[in-house]
Design a protein around this motif. Structure first.
Motif, short mmCIF file in Angstrom:
data_model
loop_
_atom_site.label_atom_id
_atom_site.label_comp_id
_atom_site.label_asym_id
_atom_site.label_seq_id
_atom_site.Cartn_x
_atom_site.Cartn_y
_atom_site.Cartn_z
N GLU A 121 -5.26 -4.97 -4.14
CA GLU A 121 -6.65 -4.75 -4.53
C GLU A 121 -7.60 -4.59 -3.35
O GLU A 121 -8.72 -4.10 -3.54
CB GLU A 121 -7.12 -5.90 -5.42
CG GLU A 121 -7.15 -7.26 -4.72
CD GLU A 121 -7.50 -8.39 -5.68
OE1 GLU A 121 -8.49 -9.08 -5.40
OE2 GLU A 121 -6.78 -8.57 -6.68
N ARG A 122 -7.23 -5.00 -2.13
CA ARG A 122 -8.08 -4.82 -0.96
C ARG A 122 -7.55 -3.71 -0.04
O ARG A 122 -7.85 -3.69 1.14
CB ARG A 122 -8.17 -6.13 -0.17
CG ARG A 122 -8.75 -7.30 -0.96
CD ARG A 122 -10.25 -7.19 -1.08
NE ARG A 122 -10.82 -8.38 -1.70
CZ ARG A 122 -11.41 -8.42 -2.88
NH1 ARG A 122 -11.53 -7.30 -3.58
NH2 ARG A 122 -11.90 -9.53 -3.37
N SER A 123 -6.76 -2.78 -0.62
CA SER A 123 -6.03 -1.82 0.20
C SER A 123 -6.54 -0.39 0.11
O SER A 123 -5.89 0.52 0.61
CB SER A 123 -4.54 -1.84 -0.20
OG SER A 123 -3.99 -3.12 -0.03
N THR A 124 -7.68 -0.17 -0.53
CA THR A 124 -8.14 1.20 -0.74
C THR A 124 -9.54 1.42 -0.18
O THR A 124 -10.27 0.47 0.11
CB THR A 124 -8.16 1.54 -2.23
OG1 THR A 124 -9.14 0.70 -2.88
CG2 THR A 124 -6.80 1.32 -2.87
N ALA A 125 -9.90 2.69 -0.08
CA ALA A 125 -11.26 3.03 0.34
C ALA A 125 -12.28 2.48 -0.64
O ALA A 125 -13.39 2.10 -0.24
CB ALA A 125 -11.39 4.55 0.44
N TYR A 126 -11.92 2.41 -1.91
CA TYR A 126 -12.82 1.85 -2.93
C TYR A 126 -13.14 0.40 -2.61
O TYR A 126 -14.31 -0.03 -2.69
CB TYR A 126 -12.18 1.97 -4.31
CG TYR A 126 -12.97 1.31 -5.42
CD1 TYR A 126 -14.05 1.96 -6.02
CD2 TYR A 126 -12.64 0.03 -5.88
CE1 TYR A 126 -14.79 1.35 -7.03
CE2 TYR A 126 -13.36 -0.59 -6.89
CZ TYR A 126 -14.44 0.08 -7.46
OH TYR A 126 -15.17 -0.53 -8.47
N SER A 127 -12.13 -0.40 -2.26
CA SER A 127 -12.36 -1.81 -1.97
C SER A 127 -13.27 -1.97 -0.76
O SER A 127 -14.13 -2.85 -0.73
CB SER A 127 -11.03 -2.53 -1.73
OG SER A 127 -10.37 -2.03 -0.59
N CYS A 128 -13.09 -1.11 0.23
CA CYS A 128 -13.89 -1.21 1.47
C CYS A 128 -15.31 -0.69 1.27
O CYS A 128 -16.28 -1.36 1.62
CB CYS A 128 -13.18 -0.43 2.58
SG CYS A 128 -14.06 -0.44 4.17
N ILE A 129 -15.45 0.48 0.70
CA ILE A 129 -16.75 1.16 0.65
C ILE A 129 -17.60 0.69 -0.52
O ILE A 129 -18.81 0.46 -0.38
CB ILE A 129 -16.53 2.69 0.57
CG1 ILE A 129 -15.91 3.18 1.89
CG2 ILE A 129 -17.84 3.42 0.29
CD1 ILE A 129 -15.46 4.62 1.85
N GLN A 152 -8.75 -5.45 3.30
CA GLN A 152 -7.80 -5.79 4.33
C GLN A 152 -7.59 -4.55 5.19
O GLN A 152 -8.24 -3.52 5.00
CB GLN A 152 -6.50 -6.30 3.71
CG GLN A 152 -6.67 -7.66 3.04
CD GLN A 152 -5.43 -8.14 2.33
OE1 GLN A 152 -5.41 -8.24 1.11
NE2 GLN A 152 -4.37 -8.46 3.07
N CYS A 153 -6.67 -4.65 6.16
CA CYS A 153 -6.54 -3.55 7.12
C CYS A 153 -6.23 -2.22 6.44
O CYS A 153 -6.77 -1.18 6.83
CB CYS A 153 -5.47 -3.89 8.15
SG CYS A 153 -3.78 -4.01 7.50
N SER A 154 -5.38 -2.22 5.44
CA SER A 154 -5.04 -0.96 4.78
C SER A 154 -6.24 -0.37 4.05
O SER A 154 -6.37 0.86 3.93
CB SER A 154 -3.88 -1.17 3.79
OG SER A 154 -4.15 -2.26 2.93
N GLY A 155 -7.16 -1.23 3.58
CA GLY A 155 -8.39 -0.74 2.95
C GLY A 155 -9.34 -0.12 3.96
O GLY A 155 -9.94 0.94 3.71
N TYR A 156 -9.49 -0.77 5.13
CA TYR A 156 -10.31 -0.20 6.20
C TYR A 156 -9.74 1.15 6.65
O TYR A 156 -10.49 2.14 6.83
CB TYR A 156 -10.34 -1.13 7.41
CG TYR A 156 -11.36 -2.25 7.36
CD1 TYR A 156 -12.65 -2.06 7.84
CD2 TYR A 156 -11.02 -3.51 6.89
CE1 TYR A 156 -13.58 -3.10 7.85
CE2 TYR A 156 -11.93 -4.55 6.88
CZ TYR A 156 -13.22 -4.34 7.36
OH TYR A 156 -14.13 -5.37 7.36
N ALA A 183 0.83 -1.20 0.00
CA ALA A 183 0.00 0.00 0.00
C ALA A 183 0.87 1.25 0.00
O ALA A 183 2.07 1.21 0.27
CB ALA A 183 -0.92 -0.01 1.21
N ALA A 184 0.24 2.39 -0.29
CA ALA A 184 0.97 3.66 -0.31
C ALA A 184 1.33 4.11 1.10
O ALA A 184 2.38 4.70 1.33
CB ALA A 184 0.14 4.72 -1.02
#
Length: 667
Positions: free
Chosen positions: A307-315, A321-325, A245-246
């Protein structure tokens, strides 16, 4: 139909029908074992368990329940015949000709639990005990007690007691079993297995999502907002999304989203704001609403690369994953006007939030346990919201973070304030306190209580012997509760690899020794076995401690403490009789009324000394309930019983009246 939970610490009643309390992924509830055998704890601290009958249990949450038989002592029958003649296999499962018997599991929303009977003054009343130990309160709830796929609706008061055979505050009628009825017909609702938020009925209609105030059901122990260093929902946790992640302190992973993804994410956040955020809300209220929204609409799921690391993946996708949350909380909070940062270490990412002049830690990922979708609006665990630096360092995967330039020392909106808000809807910042102070308060509350014991750990046998001596004295003196706290000092430290496992093993050995010795010694007088359960807690400066909350000891009838009492019977402000004797603490004692006198329920008794109560028992007697070890003296108002005339006397009197009337006419 309701199937009621047989609480083994109350008077045991054999049940011919069975109810289901589903296995919850909450620390310490579910299957347990000790040196005697296996048993099933039905709440977080293992102070309640199944006993004296059959129970359907969905052990692996696959929607199929197996049936198990538990003895009067709570231990599972295995590889033998049950008292009613059925066979159970090596795992304790009911089997017919070698075939395990199963049943489809259904439940309504997140109200997985069982009926729980009142005792003493509350005998005959019922509560619904959720699997995490919390109670349903203040309103209507659909409950499928017998798992037949049909739920009935019940109303509970502010203390969790079910209304029965009366009108509810909103004008509806419930029958003797507490079920909502219209024109004598029980109202029902078909249900299927669901992992979403439960349905709650308000004023006759249903609404998803529960009450706006909600309740905390994280199973926290005492005033300690975090109940275990190794959250069982996140044990052996490591998230590889962080390395890909960034991880930008102020912008999170925003740069990893395409312009279309960011636009879609912003649109979803705007929809959330339009529905849930108002100008009158404080930053704290906005924060809680954001957490509820993210927890309700996203599930933890790993993915390839980032791919599970962004606000887009979460929302938008509902999987992160944790970085997405952490990115979703950051982006949503910023668009709601809050000051938030993104922090991380090699295995995890979470956030800092500024409320007022202070910073706090928030971990939305760990607020949303893996494979548990029962949290969301009105229902948060409150284990990882608004923590201090010192507090979150005690939690696995949170020992350090980057950047570390901001110091989180806030208390004004800390976990105790969150807890109060979730339970009542009130923001009471006066209950906020430093984590270190909250731990000291726990230690002091035990050390200063003559009925509790605080032990400094030396080794397993010495510590177990001290607890056995303490409990033995409590039982010999017919005390009715106990509380234990063990401080481990430098013996086991939370920052030493492997010490948690060593502590857990030592704790298990201690409880096994204590439970076996106490129950072998006092089984003849105890109504149910004493089972201490020590939960592992975090102090400060990397110290562990173990504690039980205050737990009750129940004695077989006739074996409890005998307390003297005197009842004064008062009629028209004068004593017309009195009666003295010995009653049993926490048990009802029946006392005869003076001849030709009655006691009415609406009459108010008067306590002269001690603590107790009085109620009408039958026509010729009353029941007194002794609540303290002090001698009970009570004034009970009585009335002269209305005497009925004998029918022959009445006819004779009537004849005399007629004869006198005729004589007067003649004269």
């Amino acid at each position: 139909m309701k199937i009621k939970f047989n609480k083994p610490t109350a008077q045991a009643v054999t049940m011919l029908t069975v109810s289901l309390m589903a296995v919850m992924q909450v620390y310490a509830s579910g299957w347990q074992h000790d040196s005697i055998g296996r048993w099933y704890a039905t709440n977080v601290d293992c102070s309640n368990w199944y006993a004296d009958g059959w129970q359907w249990i969905d052990d692996n949450n696959d929607g199929i329940a197996e049936c198990y038989y538990f003895g009067t002592d709570g231990y599972l029958y295995e590889n033998k015949k049950t008292p009613d003649g059925y066979d159970v296999n090596d795992n304790g499962e009911w089997s017919v000709n070698g075939v395990i018997q199963t049943k489809a599991y259904t439940a309504v929303g997140n109200h997985i639990g069982a009926w729980y009977p009142g005792t003493g003054e509350n005998a005959g009343k019922w509560q619904w005990l959720n699997a995490d130990g919390s109670l349903l309160k203040e309103g209507w709830y659909w409950l499928d007690g017998n798992l037949d796929g049909t739920a009935e609706c019940y109303y509970f008061d502010e203390n969790g007691w079910m209304f029965a055979n009366k009108q509810t505050p909103d004008g509806y009628t419930v029958n003797a079993d507490g079920a909502w009825v219209e024109n004598g017909i029980i109202q029902t609702k078909s249900v299927t297995k669901t992992s979403g938020i439960g349905s709650r009925i308000v004023g006759g209609g249903t609404s998803s999502g529960g009450s706006s105030n909600g309740s905390s059901s994280g199973g926290d122990a005492g005033n300690s907002p975090i109940s275990d260093n190794n959250d069982s929902s996140w044990k052996n946790y490591s998230d590889n999304s962080v390395s890909k992640a960034a991880n930008d302190f102020k912008n999170g992973n925003k740069g990893m989203m395409s312009s279309d993804e960011w636009q879609e994410t912003k649109d979803a956040i705007q929809d959330f704001k339009d529905q849930y955020i108002t100008d009158k809300m404080s930053d704290f209220e906005k924060e809680i609403k954001i957490i509820e929204w993210l927890v309700a609409n996203c599930s933890y799921e790993t993915g390839d690369n980032w791919e599970r690391s962004t606000a887009y993946s979460c929302i938008v996708c509902g999987k992160a994953q944790c970085s997405g949350y952490a990115d979703a909380f950051l982006q949503t909070a910023k668009l709601c006007g809050l000051d938030v940062r993104y922090i991380y270490n090699s295995t995890h990412a979470w956030n800092l939030i500024k409320l007022g002049n202070d910073w706090y830690h928030v971990d939305v990922t760990w607020e949303d346990p893996i494979n548990q979708n029962k949290y969301g609006f009105g229902n948060l665990r409150n284990k990882y919201i608004n923590l201090e630096d010192e507090q979150i360092r005690n939690v696995a995967s949170h020992k350090n973070w980057n950047p570390s330039s901001i110091k989180a020392k806030g208390t004004k909106y800390g976990p105790l304030v969150v807890k109060e808000y979730l339970e009542s809807g009130n923001i009471d910042t006066s209950v906020g306190e430093k984590y270190r102070d909250s731990i000291d308060n726990i230690y002091n509350s035990v050390s200063q209580d003559e009925n509790s014991i605080l032990i400094s750990y030396t080794d397993v046998n010495d510590t177990a012997n001290k607890i056995v001596q303490y409990l033995s004295k409590r039982i010999e003196e017919r005390r009715y509760d106990y509380r234990i706290l063990i401080k481990f000092g430098n013996k086991f430290k939370s920052n030493v690899i492997g010490d948690y496992t060593k502590l857990r093993d030592a704790k298990t050995q201690i409880t096994d020794i204590v439970n076996q010795e106490i129950n072998n010694k006092y089984s003849s007088i105890l109504n149910s076995p004493v089972r201490i359960f020590l939960s592992i807690e975090n102090g400060y400066e990397n110290e562990y401690y173990c504690t039980t909350e205050k737990k009750n000891i129940y004695y077989k009838q006739g074996n409890g403490l005998k307390v003297p009492y005197t009842v004064h019977f008062i009629c028209e402000r004068s004593e017309i009789a009195s009666y003295s004797g010995n009653g049993e603490l926490n048990e009802c004692t029946v006392v005869d009324l003076p001849e030709n006198y009655v006691y009415l329920n609406e009459d108010k008794y008067e306590l002269v000394q001690g603590n107790g109560s009085c109620s009408r028992h039958q026509a010729k007697d009353i029941a007194i309930y002794i609540k303290s070890r002090t001698e009970l003296e009570i004034n009970v108002p009585v009335h002269i019983k209305m005497q009925k005339q004998n029918s022959d006397d009445a006819r004779s009197e009537e004849s005399n009246k007629i004869e006198m009337s005729e004589n007067e006419s003649d004269s």
